[in-house]
Scaffold this motif. Sequence first.
Motif, PDB file in Angstrom:
ATOM      1  N   LEU A   1      47.209  -0.027  56.060  1.00 24.97           N
ATOM      2  CA  LEU A   1      46.425  -1.026  56.774  1.00 24.97           C
ATOM      3  C   LEU A   1      45.405  -0.364  57.688  1.00 24.97           C
ATOM      4  CD1 LEU A   1      49.093  -3.646  57.942  1.00 24.97           C
ATOM      5  CD2 LEU A   1      47.571  -3.795  55.970  1.00 24.97           C
ATOM      6  N   LYS A   2      44.231  -0.943  57.773  1.00 22.83           N
ATOM      7  CA  LYS A   2      43.251  -0.584  58.791  1.00 22.83           C
ATOM      8  C   LYS A   2      43.204  -1.747  59.778  1.00 22.83           C
ATOM      9  CE  LYS A   2      40.248   1.914  55.555  1.00 22.83           C
ATOM     10  NZ  LYS A   2      38.876   1.979  54.980  1.00 22.83           N
ATOM     11  N   ARG A   3      42.884  -1.437  61.002  1.00 22.71           N
ATOM     12  CA  ARG A   3      42.759  -2.500  61.986  1.00 22.71           C
ATOM     13  C   ARG A   3      41.350  -2.515  62.574  1.00 22.71           C
ATOM     14  NH1 ARG A   3      46.812  -1.848  66.649  1.00 22.71           N
ATOM     15  NH2 ARG A   3      48.100  -0.626  65.221  1.00 22.71           N
ATOM     16  N   PHE A   4      40.890  -3.694  62.954  1.00 19.90           N
ATOM     17  CA  PHE A   4      39.629  -3.824  63.651  1.00 19.90           C
ATOM     18  C   PHE A   4      39.695  -5.051  64.542  1.00 19.90           C
ATOM     19  CE2 PHE A   4      39.355  -5.688  59.481  1.00 19.90           C
ATOM     20  CZ  PHE A   4      38.711  -6.911  59.650  1.00 19.90           C
TER      21      PHE A   4
ATOM     22  N   GLY B   1      39.481  -8.963  72.565  1.00 19.91           N
ATOM     23  CA  GLY B   1      39.396  -9.305  71.157  1.00 19.91           C
ATOM     24  C   GLY B   1      40.767  -9.457  70.516  1.00 19.91           C
ATOM     25  N   THR B   2      40.763  -9.866  69.273  1.00 17.59           N
ATOM     26  CA  THR B   2      41.985 -10.043  68.492  1.00 17.59           C
ATOM     27  C   THR B   2      41.995  -9.018  67.361  1.00 17.59           C
ATOM     28  OG1 THR B   2      42.038 -12.415  68.969  1.00 17.59           O
ATOM     29  CG2 THR B   2      43.322 -11.648  67.080  1.00 17.59           C
ATOM     30  N   THR B   3      43.100  -8.322  67.213  1.00 20.06           N
ATOM     31  CA  THR B   3      43.211  -7.301  66.172  1.00 20.06           C
ATOM     32  C   THR B   3      43.600  -7.942  64.845  1.00 20.06           C
ATOM     33  OG1 THR B   3      43.862  -5.595  67.756  1.00 20.06           O
ATOM     34  CG2 THR B   3      44.402  -5.194  65.452  1.00 20.06           C
ATOM     35  N   VAL B   4      42.786  -7.724  63.843  1.00 20.72           N
ATOM     36  CA  VAL B   4      43.110  -8.163  62.492  1.00 20.72           C
ATOM     37  C   VAL B   4      43.189  -6.929  61.606  1.00 20.72           C
ATOM     38  CG1 VAL B   4      42.208 -10.504  62.654  1.00 20.72           C
ATOM     39  CG2 VAL B   4      40.655  -8.646  62.119  1.00 20.72           C
ATOM     40  N   VAL B   5      43.674  -7.107  60.410  1.00 29.32           N
ATOM     41  CA  VAL B   5      43.951  -5.952  59.557  1.00 29.32           C
ATOM     42  C   VAL B   5      43.296  -6.095  58.195  1.00 29.32           C
ATOM     43  CG1 VAL B   5      46.121  -5.422  60.702  1.00 29.32           C
ATOM     44  CG2 VAL B   5      46.121  -6.982  58.748  1.00 29.32           C
ATOM     45  N   TYR B   6      43.095  -4.969  57.567  1.00 30.40           N
ATOM     46  CA  TYR B   6      42.509  -4.919  56.236  1.00 30.40           C
ATOM     47  C   TYR B   6      43.354  -3.992  55.380  1.00 30.40           C
ATOM     48  CZ  TYR B   6      39.200  -3.739  52.520  1.00 30.40           C
ATOM     49  OH  TYR B   6      38.609  -3.531  51.299  1.00 30.40           O
ATOM     50  N   ALA B   7      43.860  -4.501  54.283  1.00 27.78           N
ATOM     51  CA  ALA B   7      44.702  -3.704  53.393  1.00 27.78           C
ATOM     52  C   ALA B   7      43.831  -2.835  52.488  1.00 27.78           C
ATOM     53  CB  ALA B   7      45.589  -4.610  52.554  1.00 27.78           C
ATOM     54  N   ASP B   8      44.197  -1.589  52.374  1.00 24.75           N
ATOM     55  CA  ASP B   8      43.444  -0.665  51.531  1.00 24.75           C
ATOM     56  C   ASP B   8      44.428   0.323  50.908  1.00 24.75           C
ATOM     57  OD1 ASP B   8      41.351   0.598  50.283  1.00 24.75           O
ATOM     58  OD2 ASP B   8      40.187   0.934  52.116  1.00 24.75           O
TER      59      ASP B   8
ATOM     60  N   MET C   1      35.307 -10.154  54.315  1.00 21.50           N
ATOM     61  CA  MET C   1      35.807  -9.401  55.443  1.00 21.50           C
ATOM     62  C   MET C   1      34.635  -8.736  56.178  1.00 21.50           C
ATOM     63  SD  MET C   1      39.030  -9.331  56.127  1.00 21.50           S
ATOM     64  CE  MET C   1      40.570  -9.813  55.403  1.00 21.50           C
ATOM     65  N   PRO C   2      34.730  -8.586  57.496  1.00 24.68           N
ATOM     66  CA  PRO C   2      33.678  -7.888  58.233  1.00 24.68           C
ATOM     67  C   PRO C   2      33.600  -6.434  57.806  1.00 24.68           C
ATOM     68  CG  PRO C   2      35.050  -9.186  59.707  1.00 24.68           C
ATOM     69  CD  PRO C   2      35.713  -9.189  58.375  1.00 24.68           C
ATOM     70  N   HIS C   3      32.506  -5.781  58.245  1.00 21.61           N
ATOM     71  CA  HIS C   3      32.284  -4.409  57.801  1.00 21.61           C
ATOM     72  C   HIS C   3      32.918  -3.373  58.710  1.00 21.61           C
ATOM     73  CE1 HIS C   3      29.606  -5.935  54.797  1.00 21.61           C
ATOM     74  NE2 HIS C   3      28.901  -6.562  55.714  1.00 21.61           N
ATOM     75  N   ALA C   4      33.326  -3.743  59.918  1.00 27.65           N
ATOM     76  CA  ALA C   4      33.824  -2.760  60.882  1.00 27.65           C
ATOM     77  C   ALA C   4      35.253  -2.350  60.549  1.00 27.65           C
ATOM     78  CB  ALA C   4      33.757  -3.304  62.300  1.00 27.65           C
ATOM     79  N   LEU C   5      35.397  -1.494  59.536  1.00 33.48           N
ATOM     80  CA  LEU C   5      36.728  -1.114  59.057  1.00 33.48           C
ATOM     81  C   LEU C   5      36.897   0.402  59.111  1.00 33.48           C
ATOM     82  CD1 LEU C   5      36.824  -3.398  55.904  1.00 33.48           C
ATOM     83  CD2 LEU C   5      37.703  -3.921  58.166  1.00 33.48           C
ATOM     84  N   ARG C   6      36.361   1.025  60.130  1.00 34.42           N
ATOM     85  CA  ARG C   6      36.307   2.482  60.129  1.00 34.42           C
ATOM     86  C   ARG C   6      37.556   3.156  60.672  1.00 34.42           C
ATOM     87  NH1 ARG C   6      31.290   0.677  61.585  1.00 34.42           N
ATOM     88  NH2 ARG C   6      29.586   1.285  60.225  1.00 34.42           N
ATOM     89  N   ASP C   7      38.262   2.486  61.590  1.00 33.47           N
ATOM     90  CA  ASP C   7      39.299   3.207  62.313  1.00 33.47           C
ATOM     91  C   ASP C   7      40.651   3.162  61.609  1.00 33.47           C
ATOM     92  OD1 ASP C   7      39.405   0.534  62.802  1.00 33.47           O
ATOM     93  OD2 ASP C   7      40.306   0.735  64.789  1.00 33.47           O
ATOM     94  N   ALA C   8      40.722   3.864  60.471  1.00 30.48           N
ATOM     95  CA  ALA C   8      42.010   3.977  59.775  1.00 30.48           C
ATOM     96  C   ALA C   8      42.989   4.685  60.691  1.00 30.48           C
ATOM     97  CB  ALA C   8      41.841   4.755  58.471  1.00 30.48           C
ATOM     98  N   GLN C   9      44.244   4.229  60.692  1.00 30.43           N
ATOM     99  CA  GLN C   9      45.248   4.771  61.590  1.00 30.43           C
ATOM    100  C   GLN C   9      46.060   5.859  60.907  1.00 30.43           C
ATOM    101  OE1 GLN C   9      45.447   3.467  64.899  1.00 30.43           O
ATOM    102  NE2 GLN C   9      43.485   2.784  64.078  1.00 30.43           N
ATOM    103  N   PRO C  10      46.574   6.838  61.676  1.00 34.51           N
ATOM    104  CA  PRO C  10      47.486   7.823  61.100  1.00 34.51           C
ATOM    105  C   PRO C  10      48.765   7.158  60.669  1.00 34.51           C
ATOM    106  CG  PRO C  10      47.425   7.995  63.499  1.00 34.51           C
ATOM    107  CD  PRO C  10      46.327   7.059  63.098  1.00 34.51           C
TER     108      PRO C  10
END
Length: 314
Positions: A133-136, A102-109, A1-10
């Motif tokens: 989920l985080k999105r980037f 861009g296209t929004t993909v998600v990362y489960a955490d 997965m890419p590293h740009a996973l900073r913007d966790a959503q409320p």
Amino acid sequence: MPHALRDAQPAAGRASLYTEITERIIAELEAGRLPWVQPWGNSEAAPSLGLPRNVTSGRTYSGVNVLILWGAVFAGGFSGQGWLTYRQALSMGGNVRRGERGTTVVYADRFIPDRERRRAQEAGDEAQAIHFLKRFTVFNTDQCEGLPEDIASVPPPIAAGLILPRAEALIRASGVDVRIGGTGAFYNLQHDYVQVPPPQAFFEPVNWHRTALHELGHSTGHPRRLGRDLSGAFGSRKYAFEELVAEIASAFLCAALGIVPTVRHADYIGAWLEVLREDDHAIVRAASQASRAADHLLACLPEDATAIDDRQAV
């Protein structure tokens, strides 16, 4: 997965993200299009066969991200399955073209809130993590410029009508009892075997392999393998969900093996829609389980199977 996973959503943002993904898939199903099949059925866009991958790390995306990115390739008419973030494009000496979306993909955490840690410590039990989920945002290499010449290179598509010997090798290597014959295709959980009609019974021989991979997808749910819940009766939501898992797993396997996938169970679309409308987390869970099923089967494939002449017919 890419590293740009900073913007966790409320909390509200995370809930809407599940809904957003589910509504996108429902719209595709209602229009008669299947997002895990589309990229190879479009005459205007002929992207390379395979799973979407991050071009900087070389890792393939998994779960619902595969469906999202396949749909984006189809919609955008992109020529390849390579993706990267805005920052990754810059780090490689290139950039995203002005005006590209861009296209929004998600990362489960998951995380454990401090309050839950304190509660668990006081109660002397295990703290329960909260899944989210985080999105980037990622961009296809076709949306970039200035990248190294070889970064967007992709393997040539498999010639129409050919079946990869690796598919047959995978079926053999899976260790599942695959019985060829009869008039129906199914997985028997009680006796742990797959039944598939002979190839000559299919209108197109390639469909035999797609069907076999679908049933092999079911077989990964056996308690001795991944242990999914296969107890759903025909016509139930649980049954429809498992069919969705197996169908997406088959599409993932087809992509990994270079076979143009099709959907065998078009008659399940109505049941899938009911599942997705009832639970906006369903497509994320189904795609995740499908990824695990595909990975389990691909791990059975011997390394020397890659040396098999792909031009040879099965």
